[in-house]
Design a protein around this motif. Structure first.
Motif, PDB file in Angstrom:
ATOM      1  N   MET A 156     -44.533   7.842 -22.295  1.00 30.08           N
ATOM      2  CA  MET A 156     -43.865   8.415 -23.459  1.00 30.08           C
ATOM      3  C   MET A 156     -44.722   8.253 -24.710  1.00 30.08           C
ATOM      4  N   ILE A 157     -45.334   7.075 -24.844  1.00 34.56           N
ATOM      5  CA  ILE A 157     -46.205   6.838 -26.001  1.00 34.56           C
ATOM      6  C   ILE A 157     -47.394   7.796 -25.990  1.00 34.56           C
ATOM      7  N   ARG A 158     -47.854   8.142 -24.790  1.00 34.70           N
ATOM      8  CA  ARG A 158     -49.021   9.015 -24.637  1.00 34.70           C
ATOM      9  C   ARG A 158     -48.662  10.502 -24.578  1.00 34.70           C
ATOM     10  N   GLY A 159     -47.370  10.835 -24.815  1.00 34.41           N
ATOM     11  CA  GLY A 159     -47.036  12.244 -24.970  1.00 34.41           C
ATOM     12  C   GLY A 159     -46.293  12.913 -23.838  1.00 34.41           C
ATOM     13  N   SER A 160     -45.539  12.133 -23.013  1.00 32.45           N
ATOM     14  CA  SER A 160     -44.850  12.761 -21.881  1.00 32.45           C
ATOM     15  C   SER A 160     -43.764  13.735 -22.325  1.00 32.45           C
ATOM     16  N   ARG A 161     -43.149  13.481 -23.468  1.00 33.91           N
ATOM     17  CA  ARG A 161     -42.130  14.402 -23.961  1.00 33.91           C
ATOM     18  C   ARG A 161     -42.735  15.772 -24.277  1.00 33.91           C
ATOM     19  N   GLU A 162     -43.925  15.771 -24.854  1.00 40.52           N
ATOM     20  CA  GLU A 162     -44.596  17.043 -25.146  1.00 40.52           C
ATOM     21  C   GLU A 162     -44.993  17.757 -23.856  1.00 40.52           C
ATOM     22  N   ILE A 163     -45.364  16.970 -22.840  1.00 39.61           N
ATOM     23  CA  ILE A 163     -45.735  17.556 -21.546  1.00 39.61           C
ATOM     24  C   ILE A 163     -44.516  18.218 -20.895  1.00 39.61           C
ATOM     25  N   GLU A 164     -43.384  17.523 -20.912  1.00 41.97           N
ATOM     26  CA  GLU A 164     -42.169  18.113 -20.353  1.00 41.97           C
ATOM     27  C   GLU A 164     -41.781  19.378 -21.118  1.00 41.97           C
ATOM     28  N   SER A 165     -41.855  19.333 -22.440  1.00 39.23           N
ATOM     29  CA  SER A 165     -41.504  20.506 -23.247  1.00 39.23           C
ATOM     30  C   SER A 165     -42.403  21.693 -22.927  1.00 39.23           C
ATOM     31  N   ALA A 166     -43.696  21.419 -22.719  1.00 41.48           N
ATOM     32  CA  ALA A 166     -44.641  22.499 -22.390  1.00 41.48           C
ATOM     33  C   ALA A 166     -44.289  23.130 -21.047  1.00 41.48           C
ATOM     34  N   LEU A 167     -43.919  22.299 -20.062  1.00 43.98           N
ATOM     35  CA  LEU A 167     -43.541  22.818 -18.747  1.00 43.98           C
ATOM     36  C   LEU A 167     -42.267  23.652 -18.828  1.00 43.98           C
ATOM     37  N   LEU A 168     -41.251  23.127 -19.503  1.00 42.51           N
ATOM     38  CA  LEU A 168     -39.975  23.834 -19.591  1.00 42.51           C
ATOM     39  C   LEU A 168     -40.126  25.158 -20.339  1.00 42.51           C
ATOM     40  N   LYS A 169     -40.904  25.146 -21.411  1.00 40.98           N
ATOM     41  CA  LYS A 169     -41.113  26.375 -22.179  1.00 40.98           C
ATOM     42  C   LYS A 169     -41.885  27.398 -21.368  1.00 40.98           C
ATOM     43  N   HIS A 170     -42.933  26.959 -20.678  1.00 40.31           N
ATOM     44  CA  HIS A 170     -43.757  27.884 -19.895  1.00 40.31           C
ATOM     45  C   HIS A 170     -42.967  28.499 -18.748  1.00 40.31           C
ATOM     46  N   LEU A 171     -42.121  27.694 -18.104  1.00 40.88           N
ATOM     47  CA  LEU A 171     -41.359  28.172 -16.943  1.00 40.88           C
ATOM     48  C   LEU A 171     -40.041  28.835 -17.332  1.00 40.88           C
ATOM     49  N   GLY A 172     -39.605  28.620 -18.569  1.00 44.63           N
ATOM     50  CA  GLY A 172     -38.361  29.230 -19.019  1.00 44.63           C
ATOM     51  C   GLY A 172     -37.125  28.640 -18.383  1.00 44.63           C
ATOM     52  N   VAL A 201     -49.760  23.210 -17.739  1.00 49.62           N
ATOM     53  CA  VAL A 201     -49.541  24.658 -17.605  1.00 49.62           C
ATOM     54  C   VAL A 201     -50.578  25.245 -16.652  1.00 49.62           C
ATOM     55  N   GLU A 202     -51.826  24.784 -16.765  1.00 51.88           N
ATOM     56  CA  GLU A 202     -52.872  25.239 -15.838  1.00 51.88           C
ATOM     57  C   GLU A 202     -52.533  24.849 -14.403  1.00 51.88           C
ATOM     58  N   ILE A 203     -51.999  23.637 -14.212  1.00 50.01           N
ATOM     59  CA  ILE A 203     -51.619  23.178 -12.877  1.00 50.01           C
ATOM     60  C   ILE A 203     -50.537  24.089 -12.299  1.00 50.01           C
ATOM     61  N   VAL A 204     -49.565  24.459 -13.118  1.00 54.79           N
ATOM     62  CA  VAL A 204     -48.500  25.362 -12.665  1.00 54.79           C
ATOM     63  C   VAL A 204     -49.081  26.688 -12.193  1.00 54.79           C
ATOM     64  N   GLU A 205     -49.988  27.246 -12.948  1.00 55.18           N
ATOM     65  CA  GLU A 205     -50.554  28.551 -12.589  1.00 55.18           C
ATOM     66  C   GLU A 205     -51.445  28.466 -11.352  1.00 55.18           C
ATOM     67  N   LEU A 206     -52.122  27.342 -11.174  1.00 55.79           N
ATOM     68  CA  LEU A 206     -52.893  27.145  -9.942  1.00 55.79           C
ATOM     69  C   LEU A 206     -51.970  27.102  -8.727  1.00 55.79           C
ATOM     70  N   LEU A 207     -50.862  26.391  -8.854  1.00 61.35           N
ATOM     71  CA  LEU A 207     -49.902  26.321  -7.759  1.00 61.35           C
ATOM     72  C   LEU A 207     -49.276  27.682  -7.485  1.00 61.35           C
ATOM     73  N   ARG A 208     -49.021  28.432  -8.539  1.00 63.05           N
ATOM     74  CA  ARG A 208     -48.437  29.757  -8.372  1.00 63.05           C
ATOM     75  C   ARG A 208     -49.354  30.657  -7.550  1.00 63.05           C
ATOM     76  N   GLN A 265     -57.076  13.904 -14.512  1.00 61.44           N
ATOM     77  CA  GLN A 265     -57.474  15.252 -14.915  1.00 61.44           C
ATOM     78  C   GLN A 265     -58.441  15.199 -16.097  1.00 61.44           C
ATOM     79  N   ASN A 266     -58.907  14.005 -16.415  1.00 60.75           N
ATOM     80  CA  ASN A 266     -59.884  13.815 -17.477  1.00 60.75           C
ATOM     81  C   ASN A 266     -61.272  13.758 -16.850  1.00 60.75           C
ATOM     82  N   PRO A 267     -62.108  14.780 -17.058  1.00 60.67           N
ATOM     83  CA  PRO A 267     -63.426  14.814 -16.405  1.00 60.67           C
ATOM     84  C   PRO A 267     -64.359  13.690 -16.845  1.00 60.67           C
TER      85      PRO A 267
END
Length: 254
Positions: free
Chosen positions: A135-151, A206-213, A223-225
């Protein structure tokens, strides 16, 4: 008096749900408990597939005959994989028959552990870690990005049935926070995978979602190179050699 009122109210609620399958599905999803519906009731036939029956035998072989009930968790997991990522009540009843216990004993386990889904999920069920380090590292923003992208909202399934998003507590890799896991039910129990993706960003999920799609599989882990597994960016700067043993201890004698 109160018991009678509660029983009457429960009967009224169940009656409304039975009259409206759509309401039943949406509310049971939101509240995450079982209500009889056309696709989830004890009268629907359910049994392990022929391929999984051999797996059931293999699982049961690990337990003494008088401790069959100890196999409840791996059997529920197998049933969930076979049923596309969720457990209808008829599948739980089938597990109860295998381990020869009352169905309520299986229901108790399935309702206690968050790894068991009692409502439908997507073929790819994405779980966001919600514990403090993530959560400190931004999990809420990650969840919001997934929900928004997937609708969708949390625990809803996309219209194409491919994706759903949920939350999970501590995935056990806090050093690589934030992270998500992807439960892949797209190929049933034969192709089932459960992979962690660490050091994610809103853009990366979001990139992971599209790869799976597209049906593409990407390597799990960080995922950090700039990182190798849980090592620091750029490599280690300390502890570069083997530690010296303590002078007062004979390591060869251990």
């Amino acid at each position: 008096m109160l018991a009678r009122l509660a029983a009457k109210r429960l009967h009224e609620i169940r009656h409304v749900f039975r009259q409206s399958p759509q309401v039943s599905r949406s509310l049971s999803t939101a509240l995450n408990y079982h209500i009889d519906s056309p696709d989830n009731n004890p009268d629907l036939p359910w049994e392990f597939s022929d391929a999984n029956k051999s797996k059931v035998k293999e699982i049961m072989s690990h337990y003494p005959s008088n401790y069959k009930q100890s196999a409840v968790i791996p059997l529920l997991d197998l049933a969930q994989q076979q049923h596309g990522g969720w457990l209808p009540v008829s599948a739980m009843n089938a597990v109860a028959k295998v381990i020869e216990v009352a169905p309520i004993r299986v229901f108790e386990v399935a309702t206690f552990y968050s790894m068991f889904n009692r409502t439908k999920v997507g073929k790819y069920h994405l779980l966001v870690c919600g514990t403090t380090p993530c959560m400190i590292r931004g999990s809420r923003e990650i969840e919001s990005a997934l929900l928004k992208h997937l609708g969708v909202k949390r625990n809803e399934v996309t219209k194409d049935g491919l994706f759903s998003v949920g939350e999970m507590e501590c995935m056990g890799c806090c050093v690589n926070a934030p992270m998500i896991t992807v439960a892949d039910y797209s190929n049933g129990s034969e192709g089932y995978t459960y992979n962690y993706y660490e050091d994610v960003t809103p853009e990366r999920v979001v990139e992971i979602v599209e790869l799976l799609r597209r049906g593409e599989k990407l390597p799990p882990g960080t995922q950090n190179p700039k990182r190798t597994k849980c090592g620091p960016e750029g490599g280690n700067t300390t502890l570069l050699s083997e530690p010296k043993p303590p002078l007062c201890r004979d390591l060869d004698a251990c």
